[in-house]
Design a protein around this motif. Structure first.
Motif, PDB file in Angstrom:
ATOM      1  N   GLN A   1      29.439  29.493  46.984  1.00  0.00           N
ATOM      2  CA  GLN A   1      29.432  30.914  46.645  1.00  0.00           C
ATOM      3  C   GLN A   1      28.540  31.202  45.448  1.00  0.00           C
ATOM      4  OE1 GLN A   1      33.587  31.846  46.276  1.00  0.00           O
ATOM      5  NE2 GLN A   1      33.816  32.178  48.467  1.00  0.00           N
ATOM      6  N   PHE A   2      28.435  30.275  44.513  1.00  0.00           N
ATOM      7  CA  PHE A   2      27.485  30.467  43.414  1.00  0.00           C
ATOM      8  C   PHE A   2      26.073  30.587  43.959  1.00  0.00           C
ATOM      9  CE2 PHE A   2      30.492  28.511  40.232  1.00  0.00           C
ATOM     10  CZ  PHE A   2      30.543  29.636  39.422  1.00  0.00           C
ATOM     11  N   GLY A   3      25.736  29.736  44.901  1.00  0.00           N
ATOM     12  CA  GLY A   3      24.386  29.748  45.452  1.00  0.00           C
ATOM     13  C   GLY A   3      24.072  30.981  46.280  1.00  0.00           C
ATOM     14  N   THR A   4      25.070  31.548  46.933  1.00  0.00           N
ATOM     15  CA  THR A   4      24.805  32.707  47.780  1.00  0.00           C
ATOM     16  C   THR A   4      24.961  34.036  47.045  1.00  0.00           C
ATOM     17  OG1 THR A   4      27.087  32.655  48.566  1.00  0.00           O
ATOM     18  CG2 THR A   4      25.445  31.524  49.901  1.00  0.00           C
ATOM     19  N   ASN A   5      25.917  34.119  46.131  1.00  0.00           N
ATOM     20  CA  ASN A   5      26.165  35.390  45.455  1.00  0.00           C
ATOM     21  C   ASN A   5      25.268  35.625  44.245  1.00  0.00           C
ATOM     22  OD1 ASN A   5      28.192  35.820  47.282  1.00  0.00           O
ATOM     23  ND2 ASN A   5      29.833  35.237  45.903  1.00  0.00           N
ATOM     24  N   TRP A   6      24.856  34.569  43.589  1.00  0.00           N
ATOM     25  CA  TRP A   6      24.063  34.707  42.380  1.00  0.00           C
ATOM     26  C   TRP A   6      22.803  33.857  42.473  1.00  0.00           C
ATOM     27  CZ3 TRP A   6      29.431  34.616  42.090  1.00  0.00           C
ATOM     28  CH2 TRP A   6      30.003  35.769  41.574  1.00  0.00           C
ATOM     29  N   LYS A   7      22.116  33.942  43.585  1.00  0.00           N
ATOM     30  CA  LYS A   7      20.954  33.101  43.823  1.00  0.00           C
ATOM     31  C   LYS A   7      19.875  33.318  42.771  1.00  0.00           C
ATOM     32  CE  LYS A   7      17.539  31.869  47.242  1.00  0.00           C
ATOM     33  NZ  LYS A   7      17.007  32.088  48.555  1.00  0.00           N
TER      34      LYS A   7
ATOM     35  N   MET B   1      33.741  40.048  45.402  1.00  0.00           N
ATOM     36  CA  MET B   1      35.202  40.221  45.412  1.00  0.00           C
ATOM     37  C   MET B   1      35.876  38.986  46.013  1.00  0.00           C
ATOM     38  SD  MET B   1      35.473  44.251  46.449  1.00  0.00           S
ATOM     39  CE  MET B   1      37.169  44.129  46.937  1.00  0.00           C
ATOM     40  N   GLN B   2      35.272  38.430  47.055  1.00  0.00           N
ATOM     41  CA  GLN B   2      35.805  37.211  47.645  1.00  0.00           C
ATOM     42  C   GLN B   2      35.731  36.056  46.653  1.00  0.00           C
ATOM     43  OE1 GLN B   2      33.652  35.800  51.038  1.00  0.00           O
ATOM     44  NE2 GLN B   2      35.135  34.182  51.474  1.00  0.00           N
ATOM     45  N   PHE B   3      34.635  35.982  45.888  1.00  0.00           N
ATOM     46  CA  PHE B   3      34.512  34.940  44.882  1.00  0.00           C
ATOM     47  C   PHE B   3      35.576  35.098  43.804  1.00  0.00           C
ATOM     48  CE2 PHE B   3      32.810  33.310  40.873  1.00  0.00           C
ATOM     49  CZ  PHE B   3      32.633  31.988  41.227  1.00  0.00           C
ATOM     50  N   ALA B   4      35.859  36.324  43.408  1.00  0.00           N
ATOM     51  CA  ALA B   4      36.898  36.566  42.403  1.00  0.00           C
ATOM     52  C   ALA B   4      38.258  36.100  42.909  1.00  0.00           C
ATOM     53  CB  ALA B   4      36.940  38.047  42.042  1.00  0.00           C
ATOM     54  N   ALA B   5      38.535  36.345  44.168  1.00  0.00           N
ATOM     55  CA  ALA B   5      39.798  35.878  44.740  1.00  0.00           C
ATOM     56  C   ALA B   5      39.826  34.353  44.793  1.00  0.00           C
ATOM     57  CB  ALA B   5      39.994  36.462  46.130  1.00  0.00           C
ATOM     58  N   ASN B   6      38.711  33.756  45.149  1.00  0.00           N
ATOM     59  CA  ASN B   6      38.632  32.301  45.252  1.00  0.00           C
ATOM     60  C   ASN B   6      38.808  31.639  43.886  1.00  0.00           C
ATOM     61  OD1 ASN B   6      38.236  29.729  46.197  1.00  0.00           O
ATOM     62  ND2 ASN B   6      36.041  29.922  46.376  1.00  0.00           N
ATOM     63  N   ILE B   7      38.147  32.159  42.871  1.00  0.00           N
ATOM     64  CA  ILE B   7      38.255  31.526  41.550  1.00  0.00           C
ATOM     65  C   ILE B   7      39.635  31.766  40.947  1.00  0.00           C
ATOM     66  CG2 ILE B   7      37.358  33.383  40.091  1.00  0.00           C
ATOM     67  CD1 ILE B   7      35.704  31.159  38.674  1.00  0.00           C
ATOM     68  N   SER B   8      40.251  32.894  41.279  1.00  0.00           N
ATOM     69  CA  SER B   8      41.620  33.146  40.812  1.00  0.00           C
ATOM     70  C   SER B   8      42.592  32.159  41.449  1.00  0.00           C
ATOM     71  CB  SER B   8      42.046  34.570  41.156  1.00  0.00           C
ATOM     72  OG  SER B   8      41.207  35.498  40.522  1.00  0.00           O
ATOM     73  N   PHE B   9      42.343  31.822  42.702  1.00  0.00           N
ATOM     74  CA  PHE B   9      43.170  30.844  43.406  1.00  0.00           C
ATOM     75  C   PHE B   9      42.882  29.433  42.892  1.00  0.00           C
ATOM     76  CE2 PHE B   9      43.641  28.047  47.166  1.00  0.00           C
ATOM     77  CZ  PHE B   9      45.001  28.208  47.380  1.00  0.00           C
ATOM     78  N   HIS B  10      41.601  29.137  42.652  1.00  0.00           N
ATOM     79  CA  HIS B  10      41.187  27.793  42.259  1.00  0.00           C
ATOM     80  C   HIS B  10      41.696  27.411  40.868  1.00  0.00           C
ATOM     81  CE1 HIS B  10      38.686  24.301  41.430  1.00  0.00           C
ATOM     82  NE2 HIS B  10      38.282  24.904  40.331  1.00  0.00           N
ATOM     83  N   ILE B  11      41.675  28.329  39.922  1.00  0.00           N
ATOM     84  CA  ILE B  11      41.982  27.978  38.534  1.00  0.00           C
ATOM     85  C   ILE B  11      43.416  27.491  38.376  1.00  0.00           C
ATOM     86  CG2 ILE B  11      42.703  30.264  37.735  1.00  0.00           C
ATOM     87  CD1 ILE B  11      40.525  27.731  35.834  1.00  0.00           C
ATOM     88  N   LEU B  12      44.282  27.858  39.305  1.00  0.00           N
ATOM     89  CA  LEU B  12      45.660  27.377  39.240  1.00  0.00           C
ATOM     90  C   LEU B  12      45.736  25.856  39.369  1.00  0.00           C
ATOM     91  CD1 LEU B  12      47.317  30.022  41.571  1.00  0.00           C
ATOM     92  CD2 LEU B  12      47.412  29.944  39.078  1.00  0.00           C
TER      93      LEU B  12
ATOM     94  N   MET C   1      31.065  50.019  50.781  1.00  0.00           N
ATOM     95  CA  MET C   1      30.791  48.843  49.985  1.00  0.00           C
ATOM     96  C   MET C   1      29.733  47.988  50.677  1.00  0.00           C
ATOM     97  SD  MET C   1      34.306  47.387  48.449  1.00  0.00           S
ATOM     98  CE  MET C   1      35.739  48.275  48.974  1.00  0.00           C
ATOM     99  N   ASP C   2      28.856  47.435  49.863  1.00  0.00           N
ATOM    100  CA  ASP C   2      27.819  46.587  50.440  1.00  0.00           C
ATOM    101  C   ASP C   2      28.291  45.136  50.487  1.00  0.00           C
ATOM    102  OD1 ASP C   2      27.772  46.329  47.681  1.00  0.00           O
ATOM    103  OD2 ASP C   2      25.629  45.825  47.636  1.00  0.00           O
ATOM    104  N   ALA C   3      27.509  44.303  51.145  1.00  0.00           N
ATOM    105  CA  ALA C   3      27.899  42.904  51.358  1.00  0.00           C
ATOM    106  C   ALA C   3      27.969  42.130  50.046  1.00  0.00           C
ATOM    107  CB  ALA C   3      26.918  42.237  52.309  1.00  0.00           C
ATOM    108  N   LEU C   4      27.088  42.458  49.100  1.00  0.00           N
ATOM    109  CA  LEU C   4      27.088  41.748  47.828  1.00  0.00           C
ATOM    110  C   LEU C   4      28.387  41.982  47.058  1.00  0.00           C
ATOM    111  CD1 LEU C   4      25.534  39.964  45.861  1.00  0.00           C
ATOM    112  CD2 LEU C   4      24.594  42.051  44.851  1.00  0.00           C
ATOM    113  N   LEU C   5      28.829  43.215  47.019  1.00  0.00           N
ATOM    114  CA  LEU C   5      30.076  43.523  46.319  1.00  0.00           C
ATOM    115  C   LEU C   5      31.265  42.849  47.008  1.00  0.00           C
ATOM    116  CD1 LEU C   5      31.532  45.034  44.090  1.00  0.00           C
ATOM    117  CD2 LEU C   5      31.698  46.989  45.620  1.00  0.00           C
ATOM    118  N   LEU C   6      31.291  42.869  48.322  1.00  0.00           N
ATOM    119  CA  LEU C   6      32.370  42.192  49.043  1.00  0.00           C
ATOM    120  C   LEU C   6      32.343  40.681  48.803  1.00  0.00           C
ATOM    121  CD1 LEU C   6      32.278  44.148  52.409  1.00  0.00           C
ATOM    122  CD2 LEU C   6      34.054  44.234  50.665  1.00  0.00           C
ATOM    123  N   SER C   7      31.154  40.108  48.730  1.00  0.00           N
ATOM    124  CA  SER C   7      31.025  38.670  48.463  1.00  0.00           C
ATOM    125  C   SER C   7      31.541  38.332  47.077  1.00  0.00           C
ATOM    126  CB  SER C   7      29.566  38.239  48.574  1.00  0.00           C
ATOM    127  OG  SER C   7      29.088  38.445  49.870  1.00  0.00           O
TER     128      SER C   7
END
Length: 101
Positions: free
Chosen positions: A75-81, A9-20, A1-7
């Motif tokens: 994470q928006f700025g780094t993952n989807w620049k 995936m981390q964002f997906a975990a973060n937004i899943s945690f945040h939306i609660l 896996m490359d760094a972009l995909l891992l980043s």
């Protein structure tokens, strides 16, 4: 896996945690209004105690939502620049023109 995909995936975990937290805060806000309204109408001390207790939980969930939301903006700025830059650059140019005048 490359760094972009891992980043991402981390964002997906973060937004899943945040939306609660925003959803809990919105729901608790209405409960707090109800508790306070019932206390005003009846002057029953139990409603006021419930309001005080749940206000502390509301403050905690609101603060957790703010903290987890701040990391999402980075994470928006780094993952989807490349996707974010066309949106933010015109806004930055307009705000810079307003501030200079």
């Amino acid at each position: 896996m490359d760094a972009l995909l891992l980043s991402r995936m981390q964002f997906a975990a973060n937004i899943s945690f945040h939306i609660l937290f925003p959803t809990i805060s919105i729901a608790l806000g209405w409960w707090l209004v109800f508790f306070r309204w019932r206390w005003v109408r009846t002057r029953d001390e139990r409603w006021l105690l419930a309001w005080r207790y749940w206000t502390k939980i509301f403050a905690l969930t609101f603060a957790m939502g703010v903290v987890s939301g701040i990391t999402m903006s980075f994470q928006f700025g780094t993952n989807w620049k490349l996707m974010v830059m066309p949106l933010t650059t015109p806004m930055a140019n307009v705000s810079a023109k307003i501030l200079v005048q």
